[in-house]
Scaffold this motif. Structure first.
Motif: not given
Length: 345
Positions: A264-275, A298-315
């Motif tokens: 858990a790093v510094a407060s991040g930007q708001p986003g959605l948890i993508v599983p 449609i297909r859209q690219g995401i940045n997987p660097a920011s992970s969700a607490p247990r599963d997936g990514f915060v986008v």
């Protein structure tokens, strides 16, 4: 006259048969135009390109048959979570350094004792030689020589001790080297395997300004709490990312185990948890499918660097009401490529 009428009747019959044959052939012969049309387009058009964005079209029945499920996603918590890859380290190498250090410290203590004796003898010889001349110059030189030998031996013992600490620092980091030099209890806990050191490596090209003091990992059904120790002095050769050392209670851990660590790093930007089930990988990049209409995706690219607490990514950057494909994304990717392949004649 009868012969003429018979001739005319026969001619009319022949003409009727000829016309019937032509009409029959017209209705019986398959239409090649229709056949070619069916071969060129056996299925409804599934893939279209609009403004450079590929759009897939699947009917509701096709979506149901393929098990495609699209849903709104949960909002990410107020903190930004990053995923790291942990490896439980074997403390055997640290035990070797401790044994070397204890041996070197014993040699330092013995050298100090010898130097104390030779220094006192040399000082006494100096006084006697100067005041009463009871000690000859040769004896004074011998005392001085013994003092010099013991001083050099102490310096060598201390240098060996410093070298062992430096080697420990290179292998295990600053904090562990300092703990070894000070005889801290954490070293005993590590050597007794009450605790383990875990090297946590971030994904390549990812860095954080301040590593969190506490991180967590899931091993089986057990939550493992990790405490920050220091920056790691060596990286995982397989991952090539920045590494940190964390300490964890032994619990059921064993050296060599791989752990998925959440930081858990510094407060991040708001986003959605993508599983994870919603993410497909193509050419080293992560993608998701968004259902823009009941039958279009449609297909859209995401940045997987920011992970969700247990599963997936915060986008970040996704509309809060976006319908993301959480099941069947890989099938959509396969369908996209299948539809993009031209049909051969």
């Amino acid at each position: 006259m009868n012969a003429v009428r018979r001739f005319r009747l026969a001619a009319l019959l022949l003409l009727a048969f000829a016309i019937g044959g032509v009409l029959g052939s017209f209705y019986l012969i398959p239409s090649h135009a229709d056949e070619d049309s069916d071969n060129d387009n056996p299925n409804p058009v599934r893939l279209t390109i609009k403004d450079g964005v590929p759009t897939l079209t699947l009917t509701a029945q096709e979506q149901q048959n393929a098990g495609i499920v699209a849903a709104k996603l949960d909002t990410a918590p107020p903190r930004n979570y990053m995923r790291g890859f942990g490896t439980v380290l074997d403390p055997a190498g640290l035990a070797d350094f401790e044994n070397q250090y204890l041996e070197a410290e014993t040699q330092v203590a013995a050298a100090k004792s010898r130097l104390g004796s030779s220094q006192a003898a040399y000082q006494r010889a100096q006084v006697l030689n100067k005041d009463q001349q009871n000690v000859s110059t040769a004896q004074l030189q011998t005392a001085r020589s013994g003092f010099d030998v013991d001083a050099n031996a102490l310096a060598a013992a201390r240098a060996r001790t410093a070298a062992i600490i430096a080697n420990t620092r290179q292998a295990w980091g600053e904090a562990i080297a300092n703990a070894l030099a000070s005889g801290g209890p954490e070293i005993n806990d590590l050597l007794a395997r009450n605790h383990y050191l875990v090297r946590v490596t971030l994904p390549p090209d990812v860095a954080i300004s301040t590593p969190p003091a506490i991180a967590s990992a899931l091993y089986g059904t057990t939550d493992v709490r990790l405490r920050f120790v220091s920056l790691a002095s060596t990286a995982d050769p397989k991952l090539q990312g920045i590494s940190y050392l964390y300490e964890a209670p032994a619990q059921n851990l064993l050296p060599g185990l791989a752990l998925e660590v959440t930081l858990a790093v510094a407060s991040g930007q708001p986003g959605l948890i993508v599983p994870d089930s919603a993410v497909v990988w193509l050419e080293g990049k992560a993608w998701i499918y968004i259902r823009t209409q009941p039958t279009t995706f449609i297909r859209q690219g995401i940045n997987p660097a920011s992970s969700a607490p247990r599963d997936g990514f915060v986008v970040s950057g996704l509309p809060a009401d976006a319908r993301i494909v959480i099941q069947g994304a890989q099938m959509l990717l396969s369908e996209e490529f299948r539809a993009s392949v031209p049909v051969e004649d």
